[in-house]
Design a protein around this motif. Structure first.
Motif, PDB file in Angstrom:
ATOM      1  N   SER A  41       0.814  -1.204   0.000  1.00  0.00           N
ATOM      2  CA  SER A  41       0.000   0.000   0.000  1.00  0.00           C
ATOM      3  C   SER A  41       0.853   1.262   0.000  1.00  0.00           C
ATOM      4  CB  SER A  41      -0.934   0.007   1.212  1.00  0.00           C
ATOM      5  OG  SER A  41      -0.166   0.141   2.391  1.00  0.00           O
ATOM      6  N   GLN A  42       2.165   1.090   0.056  1.00  0.00           N
ATOM      7  CA  GLN A  42       3.048   2.244   0.030  1.00  0.00           C
ATOM      8  C   GLN A  42       3.326   2.670  -1.392  1.00  0.00           C
ATOM      9  OE1 GLN A  42       6.314   0.387   2.245  1.00  0.00           O
ATOM     10  NE2 GLN A  42       6.293   2.173   3.582  1.00  0.00           N
ATOM     11  N   ARG A  43       3.607   3.973  -1.554  1.00  0.00           N
ATOM     12  CA  ARG A  43       4.136   4.417  -2.838  1.00  0.00           C
ATOM     13  C   ARG A  43       5.513   3.793  -3.011  1.00  0.00           C
ATOM     14  NH1 ARG A  43       3.827  10.671  -1.674  1.00  0.00           N
ATOM     15  NH2 ARG A  43       4.484   9.812   0.316  1.00  0.00           N
ATOM     16  N   GLN A  44       5.812   3.399  -4.239  1.00  0.00           N
ATOM     17  CA  GLN A  44       7.074   2.724  -4.491  1.00  0.00           C
ATOM     18  C   GLN A  44       7.920   3.514  -5.480  1.00  0.00           C
ATOM     19  OE1 GLN A  44       7.585  -1.309  -4.197  1.00  0.00           O
ATOM     20  NE2 GLN A  44       5.433  -1.861  -4.036  1.00  0.00           N
ATOM     21  N   ALA A  45       9.190   3.614  -5.197  1.00  0.00           N
ATOM     22  CA  ALA A  45      10.112   4.357  -6.053  1.00  0.00           C
ATOM     23  C   ALA A  45      11.317   3.498  -6.380  1.00  0.00           C
ATOM     24  CB  ALA A  45      10.575   5.634  -5.353  1.00  0.00           C
ATOM     25  N   TRP A 102       7.766   6.234   1.554  1.00  0.00           N
ATOM     26  CA  TRP A 102       7.817   5.490   0.305  1.00  0.00           C
ATOM     27  C   TRP A 102       8.566   4.179   0.553  1.00  0.00           C
ATOM     28  CZ3 TRP A 102       7.020   7.387  -4.991  1.00  0.00           C
ATOM     29  CH2 TRP A 102       6.499   8.684  -5.061  1.00  0.00           C
ATOM     30  N   ARG A 131       5.244  -2.519  -8.990  1.00  0.00           N
ATOM     31  CA  ARG A 131       4.553  -1.363  -9.564  1.00  0.00           C
ATOM     32  C   ARG A 131       5.174  -0.116  -8.972  1.00  0.00           C
ATOM     33  NH1 ARG A 131      -0.198  -1.980 -11.988  1.00  0.00           N
ATOM     34  NH2 ARG A 131      -1.261  -0.236 -11.004  1.00  0.00           N
ATOM     35  N   GLU A 179       6.571  15.269  -5.439  1.00  0.00           N
ATOM     36  CA  GLU A 179       5.252  14.946  -4.879  1.00  0.00           C
ATOM     37  C   GLU A 179       4.190  15.923  -5.378  1.00  0.00           C
ATOM     38  OE1 GLU A 179       6.397  12.428  -0.878  1.00  0.00           O
ATOM     39  OE2 GLU A 179       5.953  14.556  -0.602  1.00  0.00           O
ATOM     40  N   ASP A 197       5.556   3.966  -8.485  1.00  0.00           N
ATOM     41  CA  ASP A 197       4.932   5.289  -8.586  1.00  0.00           C
ATOM     42  C   ASP A 197       5.942   6.321  -9.073  1.00  0.00           C
ATOM     43  OD1 ASP A 197       2.182   4.827  -7.247  1.00  0.00           O
ATOM     44  OD2 ASP A 197       3.629   3.882  -5.899  1.00  0.00           O
ATOM     45  N   GLY A 236       1.874   7.387 -12.689  1.00  0.00           N
ATOM     46  CA  GLY A 236       3.173   7.519 -12.026  1.00  0.00           C
ATOM     47  C   GLY A 236       4.079   8.537 -12.698  1.00  0.00           C
ATOM     48  N   ALA A 259       3.152  15.078  -9.030  1.00  0.00           N
ATOM     49  CA  ALA A 259       2.580  13.752  -9.308  1.00  0.00           C
ATOM     50  C   ALA A 259       1.206  13.891  -9.955  1.00  0.00           C
ATOM     51  CB  ALA A 259       2.483  12.944  -8.012  1.00  0.00           C
TER      52      ALA A 259
END
Ligand code: NAP
Length: 231
Positions: free
Chosen positions: A5-9, A31, A79, A211, A81, A130, A214
């Motif tokens: 559920s976290q934003r991923q980088a 993140w 996946r 951010e 972001d 993203g 986005a």
């Protein structure tokens, strides 16, 4: 919070300097960060150990197409972001007439060709809304090139910008936010010890920009304050 559920980088080129601080700043903001290095161990691995799962390390020599393919395979199912290419080199302040051909090739391949290869190899991991970004520089602005020096580095960042514009045109309909970031002149190995900024102050501003942007459509060339840098 579960990782999914976290934003991923993914940050490419995070062993030191701005990339290392960027990876840590994203993790600090909750993140989940995958950060690449060319050598195992070091400060990035120590930080990853301290983040206890929020920051993980991958190995990548960005100029290797084979390693890009292998990284893409290892990341299957992820996946992203944010896909951020930070890595670059500088090979000093020679006038272009004194730059050896192999130095020209090395800097252009590292700073212009390889970031775009990385974006192309990994962009299908980026979610539809993203962000795909590369660390550029005001030094890549043709219209602001009014002082002498660093001709090869400037040319490589101008080439990066130009290639990113072609990328943005080619992938205009993919929904991704596309950014070129000028982080300002920072004290790093590349920026030198006399730079006016330090990464721990400028990188949070850069992440504010990432951010804030986005979901915004199209390609922008922005500085760490979110101001447009002229081409
Ligand atoms: N510092 C500034 O004043 C400034 C200003 C404007 C823009 N920038 C840009 O900001 C970015 C980061 O710069 P920095 O100042 O933090 O530089 P830095 O301290 O020299 O760090 C460069 C990073 O790129 C990595 N890297 C270089 N070549 C690579 C390759 N072929 N494959 C994978 N990784 C590679 C390095 O890894 P290794 O440790 O393995 O070498 C290192 O992690 C660059 O794009 C730079 O052009 C910097």
């Amino acid at each position: 919070m579960p990782v999914t559920s976290q934003r991923q980088a993914l940050v490419i080129g995070a062993s030191r300097g701005l990339g290392l601080v960027l990876a840590n700043e994203l993790a600090r903001r909750d993140w989940h960060v995958i950060a690449t290095t060319r050598q195992s161990g070091g400060e990035l691995q120590a930080d990853a150990d301290a983040w206890n799962g929020r920051l993980t390390v991958e190995t990548l020599e960005m100029t290797s197409p084979e390693q890009l393919v292998a990284l893409r395979e290892r990341l299957e199912g992820r996946r992203l972001d944010l896909l951020f290419v930070n890595a670059a080199i500088d090979r000093g302040d020679l006038p272009i007439s004194e730059v050896p051909t192999d130095m020209f090739t090395e800097v252009m391949v590292t700073n212009a060709l390889s970031p775009l290869r990385a974006l192309e190899a990994l962009r299908d991991l980026v979610v539809p809304d993203g962000t795909v970004a590369a660390m550029s520089s005001e030094q890549g602005s043709i219209s602001r090139n009014t002082e002498d020096g660093y001709e090869l580095y400037k040319a490589s960042k101008a080439a990066l910008n130009q290639l990113m514009r072609s990328y943005a045109t080619r992938h205009a309909d993919d929904g991704h936010t596309k950014l070129l970031i000028d982080p300002g002149h920072n004290q790093t190995q590349l920026g030198g010890p006399d730079a006016p900024l330090v990464p721990h102050e400028s990188v949070p501003a850069v992440v504010d920009v990432l951010e804030a942007q986005a979901g915004a459509p199209g390609l922008q060339f922005l500085d760490l304050h979110g101001e447009t840098v002229p081409w």
